[in-house]
Design a protein around this motif. Sequence first.
Motif, PDB file in Angstrom:
ATOM      1  N   ASN A 135      -6.616  -0.621  -7.470  1.00 55.84           N
ATOM      2  CA  ASN A 135      -6.586   0.619  -8.228  1.00 55.84           C
ATOM      3  C   ASN A 135      -5.452   1.496  -7.730  1.00 55.84           C
ATOM      4  O   ASN A 135      -5.328   1.748  -6.537  1.00 55.84           O
ATOM      5  CB  ASN A 135      -7.925   1.357  -8.074  1.00 55.84           C
ATOM      6  N   SER A 136      -4.594   1.950  -8.650  1.00 56.98           N
ATOM      7  CA  SER A 136      -3.437   2.761  -8.249  1.00 56.98           C
ATOM      8  C   SER A 136      -3.850   4.060  -7.589  1.00 56.98           C
ATOM      9  O   SER A 136      -3.059   4.693  -6.890  1.00 56.98           O
ATOM     10  CB  SER A 136      -2.565   3.062  -9.475  1.00 56.98           C
ATOM     11  N   GLN A 137      -5.111   4.492  -7.770  1.00 54.37           N
ATOM     12  CA  GLN A 137      -5.575   5.729  -7.157  1.00 54.37           C
ATOM     13  C   GLN A 137      -6.161   5.496  -5.767  1.00 54.37           C
ATOM     14  O   GLN A 137      -6.500   6.441  -5.061  1.00 54.37           O
ATOM     15  CB  GLN A 137      -6.643   6.393  -8.052  1.00 54.37           C
ATOM     16  N   ASP A 138      -6.301   4.212  -5.384  1.00 57.77           N
ATOM     17  CA  ASP A 138      -6.898   3.915  -4.091  1.00 57.77           C
ATOM     18  C   ASP A 138      -6.004   4.371  -2.952  1.00 57.77           C
ATOM     19  O   ASP A 138      -4.786   4.504  -3.101  1.00 57.77           O
ATOM     20  CB  ASP A 138      -7.138   2.410  -3.951  1.00 57.77           C
ATOM     21  N   ASP A 139      -6.622   4.615  -1.818  1.00 59.16           N
ATOM     22  CA  ASP A 139      -5.874   4.866  -0.591  1.00 59.16           C
ATOM     23  C   ASP A 139      -4.976   3.663  -0.328  1.00 59.16           C
ATOM     24  O   ASP A 139      -5.439   2.521  -0.414  1.00 59.16           O
ATOM     25  CB  ASP A 139      -6.872   5.033   0.562  1.00 59.16           C
ATOM     26  N   PRO A 140      -3.660   3.875  -0.033  1.00 61.02           N
ATOM     27  CA  PRO A 140      -2.769   2.736   0.215  1.00 61.02           C
ATOM     28  C   PRO A 140      -3.270   1.799   1.297  1.00 61.02           C
ATOM     29  O   PRO A 140      -2.947   0.611   1.299  1.00 61.02           O
ATOM     30  CB  PRO A 140      -1.457   3.412   0.639  1.00 61.02           C
ATOM     31  N   SER A 141      -4.065   2.333   2.243  1.00 62.97           N
ATOM     32  CA  SER A 141      -4.544   1.456   3.313  1.00 62.97           C
ATOM     33  C   SER A 141      -5.510   0.401   2.797  1.00 62.97           C
ATOM     34  O   SER A 141      -5.824  -0.565   3.486  1.00 62.97           O
ATOM     35  CB  SER A 141      -5.220   2.283   4.410  1.00 62.97           C
ATOM     36  N   SER A 142      -6.002   0.572   1.538  1.00 68.81           N
ATOM     37  CA  SER A 142      -6.893  -0.444   0.973  1.00 68.81           C
ATOM     38  C   SER A 142      -6.124  -1.698   0.588  1.00 68.81           C
ATOM     39  O   SER A 142      -6.726  -2.737   0.347  1.00 68.81           O
ATOM     40  CB  SER A 142      -7.629   0.116  -0.249  1.00 68.81           C
ATOM     41  N   TYR A 143      -4.807  -1.594   0.512  1.00 72.08           N
ATOM     42  CA  TYR A 143      -3.972  -2.764   0.259  1.00 72.08           C
ATOM     43  C   TYR A 143      -3.495  -3.284   1.612  1.00 72.08           C
ATOM     44  O   TYR A 143      -2.576  -2.745   2.212  1.00 72.08           O
ATOM     45  CB  TYR A 143      -2.782  -2.393  -0.627  1.00 72.08           C
ATOM     46  N   ALA A 144      -4.154  -4.279   2.144  1.00 76.04           N
ATOM     47  CA  ALA A 144      -3.809  -4.837   3.448  1.00 76.04           C
ATOM     48  C   ALA A 144      -2.603  -5.743   3.272  1.00 76.04           C
ATOM     49  O   ALA A 144      -2.726  -6.905   2.853  1.00 76.04           O
ATOM     50  CB  ALA A 144      -4.996  -5.590   4.030  1.00 76.04           C
ATOM     51  N   PHE A 145      -1.433  -5.230   3.579  1.00 75.51           N
ATOM     52  CA  PHE A 145      -0.182  -5.912   3.264  1.00 75.51           C
ATOM     53  C   PHE A 145      -0.148  -7.313   3.856  1.00 75.51           C
ATOM     54  O   PHE A 145       0.242  -8.280   3.189  1.00 75.51           O
ATOM     55  CB  PHE A 145       0.999  -5.080   3.778  1.00 75.51           C
ATOM     56  N   LEU A 146      -0.565  -7.447   5.098  1.00 75.67           N
ATOM     57  CA  LEU A 146      -0.481  -8.742   5.762  1.00 75.67           C
ATOM     58  C   LEU A 146      -1.530  -9.731   5.266  1.00 75.67           C
ATOM     59  O   LEU A 146      -1.459 -10.922   5.590  1.00 75.67           O
ATOM     60  CB  LEU A 146      -0.596  -8.569   7.274  1.00 75.67           C
ATOM     61  N   ASP A 147      -2.502  -9.256   4.489  1.00 74.53           N
ATOM     62  CA  ASP A 147      -3.445 -10.184   3.863  1.00 74.53           C
ATOM     63  C   ASP A 147      -2.811 -10.899   2.672  1.00 74.53           C
ATOM     64  O   ASP A 147      -3.275 -11.959   2.246  1.00 74.53           O
ATOM     65  CB  ASP A 147      -4.703  -9.453   3.394  1.00 74.53           C
ATOM     66  N   HIS A 148      -1.757 -10.307   2.115  1.00 76.49           N
ATOM     67  CA  HIS A 148      -1.112 -10.859   0.922  1.00 76.49           C
ATOM     68  C   HIS A 148       0.230 -11.515   1.222  1.00 76.49           C
ATOM     69  O   HIS A 148       0.663 -12.405   0.492  1.00 76.49           O
ATOM     70  CB  HIS A 148      -0.898  -9.757  -0.118  1.00 76.49           C
ATOM     71  N   TRP A 149       0.902 -11.043   2.280  1.00 78.72           N
ATOM     72  CA  TRP A 149       2.270 -11.481   2.535  1.00 78.72           C
ATOM     73  C   TRP A 149       2.383 -12.085   3.929  1.00 78.72           C
ATOM     74  O   TRP A 149       1.862 -11.546   4.904  1.00 78.72           O
ATOM     75  CB  TRP A 149       3.244 -10.309   2.405  1.00 78.72           C
ATOM     76  N   ASP A 150       3.095 -13.201   4.007  1.00 81.83           N
ATOM     77  CA  ASP A 150       3.378 -13.880   5.271  1.00 81.83           C
ATOM     78  C   ASP A 150       4.705 -13.324   5.797  1.00 81.83           C
ATOM     79  O   ASP A 150       5.779 -13.819   5.461  1.00 81.83           O
ATOM     80  CB  ASP A 150       3.473 -15.393   5.017  1.00 81.83           C
ATOM     81  N   VAL A 151       4.614 -12.272   6.618  1.00 80.84           N
ATOM     82  CA  VAL A 151       5.794 -11.494   6.999  1.00 80.84           C
ATOM     83  C   VAL A 151       6.435 -12.065   8.257  1.00 80.84           C
ATOM     84  O   VAL A 151       5.767 -12.304   9.263  1.00 80.84           O
ATOM     85  CB  VAL A 151       5.418 -10.014   7.225  1.00 80.84           C
ATOM     86  N   HIS A 152       7.752 -12.275   8.186  1.00 80.32           N
ATOM     87  CA  HIS A 152       8.545 -12.690   9.343  1.00 80.32           C
ATOM     88  C   HIS A 152       9.767 -11.774   9.433  1.00 80.32           C
ATOM     89  O   HIS A 152      10.285 -11.305   8.414  1.00 80.32           O
ATOM     90  CB  HIS A 152       8.997 -14.144   9.210  1.00 80.32           C
ATOM     91  N   ALA A 153      10.224 -11.525  10.651  1.00 80.69           N
ATOM     92  CA  ALA A 153      11.365 -10.634  10.863  1.00 80.69           C
ATOM     93  C   ALA A 153      12.340 -11.267  11.841  1.00 80.69           C
ATOM     94  O   ALA A 153      11.940 -11.758  12.903  1.00 80.69           O
ATOM     95  CB  ALA A 153      10.897  -9.275  11.386  1.00 80.69           C
ATOM     96  N   TYR A 154      13.633 -11.232  11.472  1.00 78.69           N
ATOM     97  CA  TYR A 154      14.685 -11.785  12.314  1.00 78.69           C
ATOM     98  C   TYR A 154      15.797 -10.745  12.444  1.00 78.69           C
ATOM     99  O   TYR A 154      16.019  -9.930  11.548  1.00 78.69           O
ATOM    100  CB  TYR A 154      15.253 -13.073  11.708  1.00 78.69           C
ATOM    101  N   SER A 155      16.501 -10.804  13.560  1.00 73.64           N
ATOM    102  CA  SER A 155      17.553  -9.818  13.804  1.00 73.64           C
ATOM    103  C   SER A 155      18.715 -10.464  14.541  1.00 73.64           C
ATOM    104  O   SER A 155      18.544 -11.457  15.260  1.00 73.64           O
ATOM    105  CB  SER A 155      17.002  -8.649  14.639  1.00 73.64           C
ATOM    106  N   THR A 156      19.903  -9.875  14.362  1.00 69.33           N
ATOM    107  CA  THR A 156      21.007 -10.209  15.244  1.00 69.33           C
ATOM    108  C   THR A 156      20.748  -9.592  16.617  1.00 69.33           C
ATOM    109  O   THR A 156      19.849  -8.760  16.775  1.00 69.33           O
ATOM    110  CB  THR A 156      22.339  -9.691  14.674  1.00 69.33           C
TER     111      THR A 156
END
Length: 575
Positions: A135-156
């Motif tokens: 729901n677009s009116q929900d608190d953003p914290s209700s969308y658990a980003f890491l539950d949906h996305w396999d996040v990886h980070a790389y840097s120089t």
Amino acid sequence: MSPFKPTAIVKRSLPSDHLTNRGRIMGVWIFHRHGDRAPNRYLGPPHHYEEECNHWFSRIPPASAQSGEGGAAFRELSKFYEVRVSETQNGGKFLDVGRAPFGFLSILGMDQMREVGRRFRHRYEKFGHRVSTLNSQDDPSSYAFLDHWDVHAYSTNYLRTVMSVQCFLDGLIGSRNNAQINKRNKTTNTKNSIIYAGGGLSHYYKEAGFHEQLELLNKSMLTTEEDMGHVVGGRTTVKVDVRDRRIDTLNAFDRRPKMMNELVKDVIATEQFQRIDSMAIPLATKLCDFLPGLIGAPQAFGGTPSGINWIHANDHFVCRRAHSVPLLAFTDHEGKDNEVEAEAMLESMAIPVMSHLAWRFREWYSSPRLLAAVSSPPLREIMSQMYDAVDRSSEERRPFVLYSCHDVTLLGLLYAIGADFLVSGEDCGGTRMQEEGKAIHCGLDDGLIANHGSDQSSWRWWPAYSSTIAFELVKVEDQTGVDGHFIRVVLNGKALRLVPMLSTGDERILSRQPLRKRQLFGDTTGGGMCNMMGLQDFSQVIHTLEENGGGGSLFSSVEESSLEKQLGRLGVDGG
């Protein structure tokens, strides 16, 4: 069919919705430049060195240790976004160790990267996969980003790029809404809607001023491990990897310095480069009157006719504008009777300096071998991951990959995929610079040129701090497999029109070939249709890039040489 094999190009027409922010985004690969930083080099006279150092120390996180380990801010961020630096990368130490404050990420840069992360979070809350029930009116914290996305980070291997991606992650997955913070702190303060890991530094500096010490920070503002655990839904937070040089794809200049040295020298040796760069000698001479540190400063690849490091010169204007610092501050011209006139004279050089810098890299990336060496490894890496993402089940998390790098990396990627505003040759760059009977590099002082009436600049464009290139894998409804997935490329929030090379017979950049005779992607017609790049198209672009560059094996190995210490850091020194 192998993704690496050249394929016939089939023109596709899809609804223009897929050019904008619609469609199911099934994978995201983001290359970003680091945030705002202090200048990379001191360019003033020696007797003003300490004064300018003190100024830039006031603009970077406090207690940024002389060792280059980043001080308290870096330690706080690393509690939640652990950094792993391979021993093959300068013995596990950042390349900019011991240079503080020069080249260090500023407080402004930290804020920029958190805001970039926050914007991407909002984008994929709306348009990412598996979010139709949110729901677009929900608190953003209700969308658990890491539950949906396999996040990886790389840097120089630079502290500024590492801290930048940590702050990006902080905005993406580590933000806390004010109601939760207030509940914990039992306060009604609503001035800030978000607080992050890293010590609440944005709030602190806006309230207390740049010159206060970190010890005065109200510790109740710090985000705790308990807070972060709640935000990410119990998952382990994302780690930042500075990979083994043998498999790192982000920095060809640090990875293969000897090869890159040879490739750039080949470009510098051409008659055209020598002639046009020599025309900038008067500009370089005038700059050195104001910025004597440019005289004799290290130049990458053995030097060029103009005799200065143009990245450092451009740095002076960019960094001071960002912090509202006069161009003549901490120089011998400051406070003199002619200070106003001198400031105006130096200001008049800003556009020519930026234009000449952009031209130099345009010449570099006109070399097929050099362009392939810079851009082929990262593009091939993400292409492989895209094919893997197509095969993932609907229940699996989708790839979300961050690459923290430099301006010259982003610029190389844009030339490689054929960003229209850079490579078309029809705007106010390209062909005019080579037409017989006309002054070479005409329009040098004209500045940024509007491209076909749009607000996108021409070849003189340069990636600003925190710039992003997002490669989005978009799933088209009612189609399956590879043929149902397309690639949208978004630069700083705007979908790009691409004119890539699709065969070795294509004219390269700076050509006179009309656009209508070349394959376009991301182009919208009058009928509201658009032509998107498919996965096989993307494979073809990379294959052609490598074939023009002399073959993929040229870019696959790492070298150790006596040139490493001399050259390894120079390629991205201004990035």
